[in-house]
Scaffold this active site. Sequence first.
Site, PDB file in Angstrom:
ATOM      1  N   HIS A 505       0.986  -1.064   0.105  1.00 16.62           N
ATOM      2  CA  HIS A 505       0.103   0.080  -0.071  1.00 16.62           C
ATOM      3  C   HIS A 505       0.754   1.073   0.044  1.00 16.62           C
ATOM      4  O   HIS A 505       0.733   2.174   0.973  1.00 16.62           O
ATOM      5  CB  HIS A 505      -1.097  -0.097   1.147  1.00 16.62           C
ATOM      6  CG  HIS A 505      -1.246  -1.060   1.428  1.00 16.62           C
ATOM      7  ND1 HIS A 505      -2.559  -1.564   2.674  1.00 16.62           N
ATOM      8  CD2 HIS A 505      -2.063  -2.013   0.022  1.00 16.62           C
ATOM      9  CE1 HIS A 505      -2.900  -2.834   2.148  1.00 16.62           C
ATOM     10  NE2 HIS A 505      -2.642  -2.723   1.233  1.00 16.62           N
ATOM     11  N   GLN A 506       1.355   1.803  -0.627  1.00 22.00           N
ATOM     12  CA  GLN A 506       2.644   2.482  -0.368  1.00 22.00           C
ATOM     13  C   GLN A 506       1.751   3.873  -1.014  1.00 22.00           C
ATOM     14  O   GLN A 506       1.449   3.850  -1.875  1.00 22.00           O
ATOM     15  CB  GLN A 506       4.283   1.117  -2.153  1.00 22.00           C
ATOM     16  CG  GLN A 506       5.129   0.729  -1.571  1.00 22.00           C
ATOM     17  CD  GLN A 506       4.241  -0.179  -2.049  1.00 22.00           C
ATOM     18  OE1 GLN A 506       2.433  -0.412  -2.032  1.00 22.00           O
ATOM     19  NE2 GLN A 506       5.376  -1.511  -2.296  1.00 22.00           N
TER      20      GLN A 506
END
Length: 574
Positions: A505-506
């Site tokens: 979930h960068q």
Amino acid sequence: MSFLPNLFLILSVLLIGLNFDPIVRQEPDAVYDFIVVGSGPGGATVASRLSEIPDVKILLLEAGESDLNDPRIQIPARANELDQTDIDWKYETEAISRPPFSDRSFQMPRGKTLGGTSSINYNVYMRGSPHDFDSWKDSGAVGWGWSNVEPYFRKVENATMDGMSAKLGRNGNLKLSRNHNKPSVAWTFIKNAASELGIKTTDYNDDMLGISPVTFTIHEGIRQNSMTAYIRPIHKERQNRLHIVTGALVSKVLIDNDSPFGPKAYGVEYLKNGKYHTVRARKEVIISAGAIGTPQILLLSGIGPKNDLQDLEIPVIKDLPGVGSNLENHLSINANFMTNLTNPPPEMKPVVQYILNGNGSMSMFPYSAVFVKLPLNDTSTSLNARRRLFPDILLFVQESPALPTLLYLAMLLHPKSKGKVTLRSKDIQDYPVISPNYLEHGDDLQVLKEAYRLMEKFERTAAFQKAGARVMMPSICNVTENKYAPRSDRFYNCLIWETSGSEHHQCCTAKMGSSSDEYAVVDSKLRVIGVKGLRVVDASVFPHQTSSNTQASVYMVAEKAADLIKQTWQLRTL
């Protein structure tokens, strides 16, 4: 519902794949009104919405190939087979060699195919907490508070199943469904355990705190990626004004630095089949390459920290220190439980059930989601003095189809540790340096340790005891002395250091902010600061991580971005 009407799709795509995609062009035209880089939820959504405008031409460039080439993409339960394949960028962080880590690196899968990461993720759809977006507004993202963004979430959503939250949209492009409409043995047992701990049963789309079924980007057993939702249904009627080129790796944005009104983007350079090509944009270039790809392209274009660019002899177009900075991601811990639970034997084999009915274990993930606020102080990332009541951790409790095992996974939702993406070289084919700096801030370790303490509370519930649930810790960190709860802080510190995992979930590497924020990269209209005709539309513009997976929020950002672009150019749709 019978799945037989989709039999041709199943046989031709799900089982053997297709090597020809009718929506793809081999070469673009020379000039377009808008060029969109990246076909994930950000790029595909904004390209689709811009194609609603008559008399404009849009080019959508994707570095990977068609999502129809790999049949596994369409089958939800095969998502775990897609990492480290040709449709994954196969990013990996630099090894962390400081305490608490010793030479540990982390994989960061990102989709390299039409649909981007929406083609390889686990299909989880979560908006996040309203407090997340009010926090965005407080940090300088004017117009991005919850009241501003909630209508755009609804514009995205098409909740297709009976009983889904009334707060979800019903007329959007992205079809959604949920699991646990028919409660499984494990769902009932986990819900009972949560109830003993004072955790209520809820639907996180209505009230986030509590235990909830999971909403998925799945419809009738088939993955709904950004291409299925936003491009394929409309492409035939708009093919003259929306062109899609795959295998095109964008190496930089072309910028006129001698414009009388300041630097202005006028096109892109891309690499395809070993040769560099250029294509021009009359109005705007929109970068939607994700939290790793977007800063790399901006940096190679001369937009970023001045000293870093000069070190690589890249001409500086705009000194923006925030490009590549502020990398946030969810770090997670996990444990496995053995139980005495069993599910009733299936009526038919999973493959047969999937082909005939579009359901069963191949069609959905058996998750329960638990959002929890921990008894900790100062864990909010909001810059506002008021306390933001978003959750601290998200638990996923996953059953296996056959039981008796359960996976307990807890994510740190609001990390204080910030990482960075920097260039390794001037070559677009040379992956950037990803430095996540996990657990650099001590509060992050404390939150994850409390997530293990919550696991101990689950262990002690009557529901877990009745199910014979026993945690199976790995044989490290002096586990023999810590076989039973309560376990020592030292044990959990070690376990976190040695086994924590990187979620995918960068975000936040080209963050949105005010003119007074030194590290802001885009303004509240997603325009790159100091460069005309250039926007960013993906998770890199998040000011802070959300209390959830990032997919839903990227779709929302793209829907709002499309309206902002139309307003800028005073363009009307049909």
